[in-house]
Scaffold this active site. Structure first.
Site, PDB file in Angstrom:
ATOM      1  N   SER A 135      95.643  57.362  16.126  1.00  0.00           N
ATOM      2  CA  SER A 135      95.853  56.721  14.829  1.00  0.00           C
ATOM      3  C   SER A 135      97.306  56.257  14.767  1.00  0.00           C
ATOM      4  O   SER A 135      98.225  57.056  14.922  1.00  0.00           O
ATOM      5  CB  SER A 135      95.561  57.738  13.721  1.00  0.00           C
ATOM      6  OG  SER A 135      95.901  57.223  12.459  1.00  0.00           O
ATOM      7  N   LYS A 161      93.249  53.185  16.219  1.00  0.00           N
ATOM      8  CA  LYS A 161      93.057  52.983  14.769  1.00  0.00           C
ATOM      9  C   LYS A 161      94.403  52.596  14.195  1.00  0.00           C
ATOM     10  O   LYS A 161      95.408  53.243  14.507  1.00  0.00           O
ATOM     11  CB  LYS A 161      92.552  54.287  14.148  1.00  0.00           C
ATOM     12  CG  LYS A 161      92.749  54.423  12.640  1.00  0.00           C
ATOM     13  CD  LYS A 161      92.017  55.639  12.110  1.00  0.00           C
ATOM     14  CE  LYS A 161      92.824  56.371  11.053  1.00  0.00           C
ATOM     15  NZ  LYS A 161      92.131  57.577  10.561  1.00  0.00           N
ATOM     16  N   LYS A 163      96.629  51.754  10.637  1.00  0.00           N
ATOM     17  CA  LYS A 163      96.689  51.886   9.193  1.00  0.00           C
ATOM     18  C   LYS A 163      96.957  50.503   8.608  1.00  0.00           C
ATOM     19  O   LYS A 163      97.785  49.752   9.144  1.00  0.00           O
ATOM     20  CB  LYS A 163      97.835  52.826   8.821  1.00  0.00           C
ATOM     21  CG  LYS A 163      97.611  54.259   9.288  1.00  0.00           C
ATOM     22  CD  LYS A 163      96.511  54.926   8.488  1.00  0.00           C
ATOM     23  CE  LYS A 163      96.402  56.403   8.815  1.00  0.00           C
ATOM     24  NZ  LYS A 163      95.396  57.068   7.969  1.00  0.00           N
ATOM     25  N   ASP A 188      92.238  51.771   8.934  1.00  0.00           N
ATOM     26  CA  ASP A 188      92.159  52.776   7.870  1.00  0.00           C
ATOM     27  C   ASP A 188      93.053  52.331   6.721  1.00  0.00           C
ATOM     28  O   ASP A 188      94.268  52.196   6.881  1.00  0.00           O
ATOM     29  CB  ASP A 188      92.621  54.143   8.417  1.00  0.00           C
ATOM     30  CG  ASP A 188      92.422  55.277   7.411  1.00  0.00           C
ATOM     31  OD1 ASP A 188      91.987  55.016   6.270  1.00  0.00           O
ATOM     32  OD2 ASP A 188      92.705  56.442   7.786  1.00  0.00           O
ATOM     33  N   GLU A 213      87.960  52.106   7.411  1.00  0.00           N
ATOM     34  CA  GLU A 213      87.944  53.441   6.798  1.00  0.00           C
ATOM     35  C   GLU A 213      88.519  53.394   5.382  1.00  0.00           C
ATOM     36  O   GLU A 213      89.598  52.843   5.158  1.00  0.00           O
ATOM     37  CB  GLU A 213      88.781  54.365   7.708  1.00  0.00           C
ATOM     38  CG  GLU A 213      88.689  55.837   7.391  1.00  0.00           C
ATOM     39  CD  GLU A 213      89.480  56.667   8.417  1.00  0.00           C
ATOM     40  OE1 GLU A 213      89.746  56.178   9.540  1.00  0.00           O
ATOM     41  OE2 GLU A 213      89.854  57.800   8.084  1.00  0.00           O
ATOM     42  N   ASP A 238      86.270  58.582   4.252  1.00  0.00           N
ATOM     43  CA  ASP A 238      87.122  59.727   4.587  1.00  0.00           C
ATOM     44  C   ASP A 238      87.401  60.472   3.275  1.00  0.00           C
ATOM     45  O   ASP A 238      86.677  61.410   2.917  1.00  0.00           O
ATOM     46  CB  ASP A 238      88.412  59.208   5.263  1.00  0.00           C
ATOM     47  CG  ASP A 238      89.487  60.270   5.486  1.00  0.00           C
ATOM     48  OD1 ASP A 238      89.311  61.424   5.044  1.00  0.00           O
ATOM     49  OD2 ASP A 238      90.532  59.960   6.092  1.00  0.00           O
ATOM     50  N   LYS A 262      86.591  65.799   8.216  1.00  0.00           N
ATOM     51  CA  LYS A 262      87.816  66.581   8.392  1.00  0.00           C
ATOM     52  C   LYS A 262      87.526  67.977   7.865  1.00  0.00           C
ATOM     53  O   LYS A 262      87.110  68.134   6.708  1.00  0.00           O
ATOM     54  CB  LYS A 262      88.981  65.974   7.601  1.00  0.00           C
ATOM     55  CG  LYS A 262      89.531  64.688   8.196  1.00  0.00           C
ATOM     56  CD  LYS A 262      90.718  64.171   7.398  1.00  0.00           C
ATOM     57  CE  LYS A 262      91.201  62.848   7.981  1.00  0.00           C
ATOM     58  NZ  LYS A 262      92.166  62.179   7.075  1.00  0.00           N
ATOM     59  N   GLY A 290      91.708  63.548  11.678  1.00  0.00           N
ATOM     60  CA  GLY A 290      92.841  64.442  11.903  1.00  0.00           C
ATOM     61  C   GLY A 290      93.817  64.389  10.755  1.00  0.00           C
ATOM     62  O   GLY A 290      93.795  63.461   9.932  1.00  0.00           O
TER      63      GLY A 290
HETATM   64  O1  OSB Z   1      93.563  59.043   6.661  1.00  0.00           O
HETATM   65  O2  OSB Z   1      92.960  59.726   8.543  1.00  0.00           O
HETATM   66  C1  OSB Z   1      93.806  59.693   7.659  1.00  0.00           C
HETATM   67  C2  OSB Z   1      96.948  61.587   8.790  1.00  0.00           C
HETATM   68  C3  OSB Z   1      97.314  62.193   7.615  1.00  0.00           C
HETATM   69  C4  OSB Z   1      96.576  61.947   6.475  1.00  0.00           C
HETATM   70  C5  OSB Z   1      95.461  61.106   6.515  1.00  0.00           C
HETATM   71  C6  OSB Z   1      95.072  60.513   7.706  1.00  0.00           C
HETATM   72  C7  OSB Z   1      95.859  60.731   8.850  1.00  0.00           C
HETATM   73  C8  OSB Z   1      95.607  60.097  10.134  1.00  0.00           C
HETATM   74  C9  OSB Z   1      96.166  60.786  11.358  1.00  0.00           C
HETATM   75  O3  OSB Z   1      95.072  59.009  10.263  1.00  0.00           O
HETATM   76  C10 OSB Z   1      95.131  61.277  12.282  1.00  0.00           C
HETATM   77  C11 OSB Z   1      95.706  62.218  13.321  1.00  0.00           C
HETATM   78  O4  OSB Z   1      95.825  63.427  13.036  1.00  0.00           O
HETATM   79  O5  OSB Z   1      96.026  61.753  14.402  1.00  0.00           O
HETATM   80 MG    MG Z   2      91.569  58.229   6.922  1.00  0.00          MG
END
Ligand code: OSB
Ligand code: MG
Length: 368
Positions: A135, A161, A163, A188, A213, A238, A262, A290
């Protein structure tokens, strides 16, 4: 088995690089670690609540409050036989899923150890390695983002992925696609958009993303069900899925075609498994999300991701993607086929370095 003692540590760990999302930036990962002693065994759990209530209303401080005042006292000195017993003890506390998940994880860990079984096996896992991706946060420039992706690809990650947020979306995806036409790519939004942005999501369809996402409200299911029929790209939920009941609502409303599970967000491994089982029955693919976990939470994530319905790559990257030094040995590493191996030792199957735990602790307290 009787829960004799529980220790709680609030840690602050520097990330190798700041992680930026549509709701904020993290440079130090705050988390709580639960250390549980029962029958001469030690179990560990990680609470994924962050320092700020950006992703969820829970924070490391609210989790400390709920764990120390309510959850830990509800299990201390109690005889528990199966992990479901701890979930039953928690029914008098509404919400606070991340706090619950941390203590429940430590119970699963000791119970698996007591049976000399890996957590993955106890959960019903069927794989010895799980497919993973990485991510990638929002970057100051597109150039910096593309360089970052290039380095992750060189490290062997086969699914990326990114953001997105308003102003950092269509052009970002266009440029990534122009450079890597066949990359397994998803985005995401962390709830940064509204239904008025439907044209943007329609425009993203041409880039053949694996999924989008959580585009809409963090607690919304209904509006996602209005958006999904207009898109070829699957929506993945999510933030808005906190239980199997929510997953059932999303399935019924056809609000998404994928769910990110999660463990912390849904209140523990038992509920994560229930959501998995429901989605598996309905042929809805799931993957393991994660929260920038240390090796403790990561071990639990990798274990749950070994269940059969986790058919999409998880946000489970190698320890080095997050921390210069993880809390566990051996650290998690990426295999050549973009997978992470599922630990086979008893319980979580990793060795927690308690000296590193102590060194990173801002606060610690022992109960019982
Ligand atoms: O939205 O998936 C999410 C990290 C912190 C809070 C929300 C998210 C995330 C990530 C990181 O996308 C995923 C990872 O742990 O590598
Ligand atoms: Mg997410």
């Amino acid at each position: 088995m009787k829960i004799e003692r529980v220790e709680l540590d609030h840690l602050s760990l520097p990330l190798v690089a700041p992680f930026e999302t549509s709701f904020g930036v993290e440079t130090n990962r705050h988390c709580l670690i639960v250390v549980l002693r029962a029958d001469g065994l030690t179990g560990y759990g990680e609470c994924v609540a962050s320092r700020e209530p950006g992703y969820s209303y829970e924070t490391a401080s609210t989790a400390w409050h709920i764990l120390s005042e309510f959850l830990i006292p509800s299990v201390l000195g109690r005889e528990l036989t199966v992990p479901a017993d701890v979930v039953t003890r928690f029914t008098s506390v509404r919400g606070h899923n991340m706090a619950k998940a941390a203590l429940e994880m430590a119970v699963w860990d000791v119970m698996a150890q007591a049976q000399n079984m890996s957590l993955a096996r106890l959960l019903g896992g069927v794989r010895d390695r799980v497919s993973v991706g990485v991510s990638v946060g929002i970057h100051p420039t597109l150039r910096a983002l593309l360089d970052r992706i290039e380095r992750y690809l060189a490290e062997g990650y086969q699914r990326i992925k990114v953001k997105i947020k308003p102003g950092w979306d269509l052009e970002v995806v266009r440029q990534i696609r122009a450079r890597w036409p066949h990359l397994r790519l998803q985005v995401d939004a962390n709830s940064a958009y509204t239904l008025a942005d439907q044209p943007l999501f329609e425009a993203l369809d041409e880039f053949k993303l694996l999924m989008i996402e959580q585009p809409l409200g963090y607690d919304d299911i209904y509006e996602h069900s209005l958006l999904q029929p207009h898109l070829d790209t699957p929506i993945c939920l999510d933030e808005s899925i906190h239980s199997a009941a929510h997953a059932r609502a999303a399935l019924g409303l056809k609000a998404c075609r994928v769910i990110n599970i999660k463990v912390g967000r849904v209140g523990g491994l038992l509920e994560a498994k229930r959501i998995h089982d429901l989605c598996y029955k309905h042929n809805l693919p799931v993957w393991c999300g994660g929260m920038l976990e240390t090796g403790i939470g990561r071990a639990a994530n990798v274990a749950i991701a070994s269940l059969p319905g986790f058919t999409l790559p998880g946000d489970l990257s190698a320890s080095a993607r997050y921390y210069a030094q993880d809390l566990v040995e051996p650290p998690f590493t990426l295999n050549e086929d973009s997978t992470i191996s599922v630990p086979t030792g008893p319980g979580l199957g990793v060795q927690v370095m308690e000296n590193r735990l102590k060194a990173a602790a801002l606060r610690r307290e022992t109960f019982g």
